[in-house]
Design an enzyme around this catalytic site. Structure first.
Site, PDB file in Angstrom:
ATOM      1  N   LYS A  54       0.842  -1.207   0.000  1.00 27.02           N
ATOM      2  CA  LYS A  54       0.000   0.000   0.000  1.00 27.02           C
ATOM      3  C   LYS A  54       0.873   1.252   0.000  1.00 27.02           C
ATOM      4  O   LYS A  54       0.621   2.212  -0.733  1.00 27.02           O
ATOM      5  CB  LYS A  54      -0.931  -0.008   1.223  1.00 27.02           C
ATOM      6  N   GLN A  98      -4.782  -1.452   9.568  1.00 23.83           N
ATOM      7  CA  GLN A  98      -4.604  -2.769   8.947  1.00 23.83           C
ATOM      8  C   GLN A  98      -5.194  -3.860   9.844  1.00 23.83           C
ATOM      9  O   GLN A  98      -4.867  -3.954  11.021  1.00 23.83           O
ATOM     10  CB  GLN A  98      -3.095  -3.011   8.710  1.00 23.83           C
ATOM     11  N   ASP A 121     -11.122   2.953   4.178  1.00 23.70           N
ATOM     12  CA  ASP A 121     -11.529   1.552   4.026  1.00 23.70           C
ATOM     13  C   ASP A 121     -13.046   1.418   3.955  1.00 23.70           C
ATOM     14  O   ASP A 121     -13.565   0.344   3.647  1.00 23.70           O
ATOM     15  CB  ASP A 121     -10.996   0.716   5.211  1.00 23.70           C
TER      16      ASP A 121
END
Ligand code: NDP
Length: 301
Positions: A54, A98, A121
């Protein structure tokens, strides 16, 4: 039957990233440097690889990335404190936590603590609610990437029967919401669904998000179905580690019109949509700041 189409997630992700790079350049012209903060708690090897990818992709498209690596014994309170600081920092536009988190951390509380406008997200309940109401929000990256691949492959999705296998909050449920928004008729299957094969065989579109290696073979598929395989399962192949999907690729090839490979299908799309969401978040925050300052300038005070 015609040779099945292999849906190229790498090529599609490159297209998305091209648009992202252009949008970043326009933001730079307005002195906005989009920035993504990535929080990793602990040292799970797979998560470390995901975070590294990422960060690399962000750098490639001109997004500044800020990595926060916290030890595995980090408390929920400490994590919430970091999230609060990132929420308050107007130089940070996206905050990504994460997953999975160590078991002692309250995952739901941590995800809810991320400001909805920085929730790249798309897991905050405000964004989840917006998605289910069909409002424009930051939608979860993996299902957004799947929808992009489907539109590119099938064109108009209206009236198609889509079967989503899996009902997780990060893939299955938001996938179903996005397909509904695209006017598909949607069936969601899960571990308690009786005779899932029979239901799946009715589908024009199959999205497999189960986490079980090669579970879905040709016997689940209608001839001519389009299959998106979200699954990423690490298998031991004569001592070498190998990634396989939830779909038995070779078996499915005998039935489908189009299918994503694993790897090289959905995976690259997830990261591309994370970059897209970061730029959207930066744009929204920049516009909000600008209209706020315009409102202050034009006020009668
Ligand atoms: P979860 O484990 O959270 O959810 C799995 C879902 O599959 C559950 O809803 C479960 O049902 C359902 N399920 C399990 N067994 C069966 C069965 N026999 N028949 C029907 N349904 C079943 O997984 P995720 O959604 O997080 O991930 C799914 C897969 O996608 C994983 O392989 C993951 O690695 C991959 N993934 C890939 C990404 C990418 O970028 N390509 C991103 C995210 C995930 P129930 O709810 O009843 O338990």
């Amino acid at each position: 039957m015609n040779t099945p189409l292999l849906i190229d997630g790498k090529a599609a992700a490159a297209q998305v990233l091209l648009h992202v790079r252009e949008a970043v350049a326009r933001l730079h012209e307005h002195d906005v440097q989009p920035a993504l903060a990535v929080i990793l708690v602990g040292s799970d090897p797979a998560s470390q690889v995901y975070v590294r990818n990422k960060v690399l992709r962000a750098e490639e498209v001109g997004i500044r990335s800020l990595e926060h690596h916290l030890p595995s014994d980090t408390s929920t309170a400490h994590l919430l404190d970091l999230i609060a600081r990132l929420n308050a920092d107007c130089a940070v536009h996206g905050v990504l936590l994460q997953l999975p988190l160590p078991a002692h951390i309250d995952e739901l509380r941590a995800l809810q603590a991320i400001s909805p406008d920085k929730d790249v997200d798309g897991f905050h309940s405000e964004n989840v609610g917006g998605l289910s109401q069909g409002r424009a929000v930051l939608a979860p990256c993996t299902p957004s990437g799947c929808l992009y691949l489907l539109k590119q492959t099938c064109g108009d999705l209206r009236g198609k029967h889509a079967v989503v296998i899996g009902r997780s909050n990060i893939v299955g449920k938001p996938m179903a919401a996005l397909l509904l928004q695209a006017d598909c008729s949607v069936t969601v299957l899960h571990s308690r669904t009786p005779d899932p094969q029979a239901l799946c065989r009715q589908a024009d579109i199959v999205i497999a998000a189960v986490g079980r290696p090669r579970m879905i073979d040709a016997s689940w598929l209608k001839p001519g179905a389009v299959v998106i395989d979200v699954g990423i399962n690490r298998m031991d192949d004569n001592g070498a580690s190998r990634l396989v999907g939830d779909v038995d690729f070779d078996s499915a090839l005998t039935r489908v019109a189009a299918i994503t490979p694993v790897p090289g299908g959905v995976g690259p799309m997830t990261i591309a949509f994370l970059m897209k969401n970061t730029v959207t978040a930066a744009l929204n925050q920049h516009q909000a700041q600008r209209s706020l300052s315009e409102a202050v300038c034009h006020s009668t005070y």
